[in-house]
Scaffold this active site. Structure first.
Site, short mmCIF file in Angstrom:
data_model
loop_
_atom_site.label_atom_id
_atom_site.label_comp_id
_atom_site.label_asym_id
_atom_site.label_seq_id
_atom_site.Cartn_x
_atom_site.Cartn_y
_atom_site.Cartn_z
CG HIS A 97 1.01 6.69 5.70
ND1 HIS A 97 2.19 7.11 6.27
CD2 HIS A 97 1.21 5.38 5.41
CE1 HIS A 97 3.05 6.10 6.33
NE2 HIS A 97 2.48 5.03 5.81
CB CYS A 139 5.84 1.83 6.84
SG CYS A 139 5.32 3.37 6.08
CG LEU A 140 6.84 0.98 0.62
CD1 LEU A 140 6.17 1.38 -0.69
CD2 LEU A 140 7.94 -0.03 0.38
N GLY A 143 0.83 -1.20 0.00
CA GLY A 143 0.00 0.00 0.00
C GLY A 143 0.86 1.25 0.00
CG HIS A 180 0.04 1.20 7.49
ND1 HIS A 180 1.05 0.68 8.29
CD2 HIS A 180 0.66 2.02 6.60
CE1 HIS A 180 2.21 1.17 7.87
NE2 HIS A 180 2.01 1.97 6.86
CD GLU A 181 -0.90 2.53 3.05
OE1 GLU A 181 -0.39 3.67 3.03
OE2 GLU A 181 -0.21 1.49 3.13
CD GLN A 212 3.63 5.68 2.60
OE1 GLN A 212 2.62 5.18 2.15
NE2 GLN A 212 4.67 4.97 2.99
NI NI Z 1 3.18 3.08 5.51
#
Ligand code: NI
Length: 168
Positions: free
Chosen positions: A137, A91-92, A46, A133-134, A51
């Site tokens: 963000h 997480c990226l 995701g 999670h997204e 991000q």
């Molecule tokens: Ni993330």
């Protein structure tokens, strides 16, 4: 195809609260397409617009093994949730760090699709975890902020050290 730069924790811009999308115009469509390119390139499940330093409420997700089920959530909102479950997250924006976070087990999310059509989706498992999670963000929250202050500080210094090495 465009691979966008992904902000790394503790970049301050990860704390910006994203704005509602008013219309799915060409700019948003290009952003969605670039976000998918970036997510697939980096093997993420995701990615939130936050991000890639674009502060609009856009999320892309693909939780499939085959990497062939792209899902778009614009202006996502959790309208119902049930239960609690602890699961490992990564997480990226926090490369190499994995830790446990407690989330709602089952959620109903309301969002727009890539054509601006509203839809509701009831889900659990990896997809439910990923959506939560997204959305965090988009609200300026990174998953490590659920962890203890001590852990957060360790992660911060580790990532800052890594960034310095990459820069050198
Ligand atoms: Ni993330």
């Amino acid at each position: 195809m465009a691979i966008l730069n992904v902000l790394k924790y503790p970049d301050e811009n990860l704390h910006i609260v994203a704005e509602q999308v008013k219309e799915v115009d060409e700019e948003i469509k290009t952003l969605i397409s670039d976000m998918f390119d970036t997510m697939y390139e980096l093997n993420g499940v995701g990615l939130a617009a936050t991000q890639v330093d674009r502060h609009v409420r856009v999320v892309v997700i693909d939780v499939s093994e085959e990497r062939n089920q792209p899902q778009v959530f614009i202006n996502p909102k959790i309208i119902a949730s049930e239960g609690e479950i602890e699961g490992e997250e990564g997480c990226l924006s926090v490369p190499g760090i994995y830790d446990k976070v407690t989330r709602a087990e089952r959620i109903t999310v309301s969002a727009w699709d890539e054509n601006g059509e509203i839809f509701n989706l009831e889900t659990d498992g990896l997809l439910a975890k990923c959506i939560q999670h997204e959305i965090d963000h988009l609200n300026g929250k990174v998953f490590v902020e659920y962890l203890s202050r001590l852990k957060q500080n360790r992660i911060k210094s580790k990532l800052l050290k890594q960034a310095k090495k990459e820069f050198a």
